[in-house]
Write an enzyme that holds these catalytic residues in place. Structure first.
Site, short mmCIF file in Angstrom:
data_model
loop_
_atom_site.label_atom_id
_atom_site.label_comp_id
_atom_site.label_asym_id
_atom_site.label_seq_id
_atom_site.Cartn_x
_atom_site.Cartn_y
_atom_site.Cartn_z
N LYS A 83 0.82 -1.21 0.00
CA LYS A 83 0.00 0.00 0.00
C LYS A 83 0.85 1.27 0.00
O LYS A 83 0.35 2.36 -0.26
CB LYS A 83 -0.93 0.02 1.22
CG LYS A 83 -1.86 -1.18 1.33
CD LYS A 83 -2.94 -1.17 0.26
CE LYS A 83 -4.05 -0.20 0.59
NZ LYS A 83 -5.17 -0.30 -0.38
N GLY A 84 2.13 1.13 0.31
CA GLY A 84 3.01 2.29 0.36
C GLY A 84 3.51 2.69 -1.01
O GLY A 84 3.28 2.00 -2.02
N ARG A 85 4.24 3.80 -1.06
CA ARG A 85 4.70 4.32 -2.35
C ARG A 85 5.72 3.41 -3.01
O ARG A 85 5.63 3.12 -4.21
CB ARG A 85 5.26 5.73 -2.16
CG ARG A 85 4.18 6.78 -1.93
CD ARG A 85 4.73 8.08 -1.42
NE ARG A 85 5.24 7.97 -0.05
CZ ARG A 85 5.58 9.01 0.70
NH1 ARG A 85 5.50 10.23 0.22
NH2 ARG A 85 6.02 8.84 1.93
N THR A 129 13.48 -1.68 3.14
CA THR A 129 13.20 -0.95 4.37
C THR A 129 14.51 -0.72 5.11
O THR A 129 15.33 -1.63 5.22
CB THR A 129 12.23 -1.74 5.26
OG1 THR A 129 11.12 -2.18 4.48
CG2 THR A 129 11.74 -0.89 6.42
N ASN A 177 19.72 1.23 -0.56
CA ASN A 177 19.31 1.96 -1.77
C ASN A 177 19.40 1.01 -2.96
O ASN A 177 20.37 0.27 -3.10
CB ASN A 177 20.22 3.17 -1.99
CG ASN A 177 19.60 4.21 -2.91
OD1 ASN A 177 19.14 3.90 -4.00
ND2 ASN A 177 19.59 5.45 -2.46
N HIS A 225 15.73 13.80 1.98
CA HIS A 225 14.61 12.93 1.66
C HIS A 225 13.29 13.65 1.90
O HIS A 225 13.23 14.70 2.54
CB HIS A 225 14.65 11.65 2.50
CG HIS A 225 15.64 10.64 2.01
ND1 HIS A 225 16.99 10.74 2.28
CD2 HIS A 225 15.48 9.50 1.28
CE1 HIS A 225 17.62 9.71 1.73
NE2 HIS A 225 16.72 8.94 1.12
N LYS A 267 9.75 10.33 5.62
CA LYS A 267 10.74 9.31 5.97
C LYS A 267 10.92 9.28 7.48
O LYS A 267 11.09 10.32 8.12
CB LYS A 267 12.07 9.59 5.28
CG LYS A 267 13.12 8.50 5.51
CD LYS A 267 14.32 8.70 4.60
CE LYS A 267 15.39 7.66 4.87
NZ LYS A 267 14.90 6.28 4.62
#
Length: 255
Positions: free
Chosen positions: A11-13, A90, A117, A145, A149
């Site tokens: 559900k996150g970006r 994550t 990253n 960022h 975040k």
């Protein structure tokens, strides 16, 4: 044979971007979606779960995790214990946690990747910065960022600092009698140099490493303007971890 992928945090970006990447690759199959905030039971025929315990015994090869630092360690451990090779974007892992997960992956003979990253340019920045620090040992890291975040400094900044520490002669920078008139003004201290975190709306993921010497300076910078920049690295990670029998920390180990 297609690699079956679970995406945790869909559900996150970042998670939603990873879903689209998996769906667009004929070598990958989206097997399941996990998010505690999901209301739907399926998305385009793909089953949706809100509790990872329901995935015990599920048929999948890789666990892609873009969740939050508070649950990422337990999620990664769960993946390894249940035969899913984790690909984790994550951040917020401690060195002790990474070591425990590496040991568990060895015991299970399961590959895995934890990467601060996934952008190839960011990995190159880390490598270039470490090389430059041999000749320019006075440096500072500035990472920028988006304002949502949760962890600071970023995992990318920490990984960059760790790579620099491996090759740079340790030294304390700045004036010996330096004094902060505002607490925290000089940033976080790491092996004698400083790391600064910027959080602003409109940003995605950016990092500078600034080097100084007598009469000259050098600045290295990487910018991710869109989350799609991370997907080539995620795709590579998915396809590589199924070939391996141990978890690694950092995408550079797969390049």
């Amino acid at each position: 044979m297609s690699i079956k992928v679970i995406v945790a945090g869909f559900k996150g970006r970042m998670g939603s971007t990873a879903v689209e990447m998996v769906k667009g690759d004929d070598e990958l199959t989206l097997a399941a979606l996990l998010d505690p905030f999901a209301a739907e039971k399926e998305v385009d025929g793909v089953p949706v779960f809100t509790d990872k315990a329901d995935l015990v015994g599920f048929d999948a090869d890789v666990w892609v995790d873009f969740t939050i630092p508070a649950v990422a360690y337990e999620n990664t451990r769960f993946a390894l214990e249940n035969g899913f090779a984790p690909v984790v974007g994550t951040t917020g892992f401690t060195e002790a946690q990474i070591q425990k997960l590496t040991d568990l992956s060895k015991d299970k003979s399961i590959g895995g990747l934890i990467a601060p990253n996934f952008a190839i340019g960011a990995i190159l920045l880390m490598k270039f910065a470490a090389e430059a620090s041999k000749y320019f040992p006075d440096l500072e890291i500035i990472e920028l960022h988006h304002d949502k975040k949760k962890d600071a400094p970023s995992g990318t900044a920490v990984k960059t600092a760790e790579l620099i520490r491996e090759v740079r002669e340790s030294k304390r920078q700045g004036a010996e009698d330096e004094m902060e008139t505002l607490a925290g003004a000089r940033g976080a201290e790491f092996d004698g140099f400083r790391i600064h975190s910027v959080r602003l709306p409109g940003l995605v993921a950016h990092q500078e490493v600034i080097f100084g010497a007598q009469g000259e300076g050098l600045t290295l910078r990487h910018d991710s303007y869109d989350r799609i920049s991370f997907m080539s690295g995620v795709n590579l990670g998915i396809k590589e971890v199924v070939k391996r029998d141990q978890l690694v920390y950092g995408l550079e180990h797969l390049l």
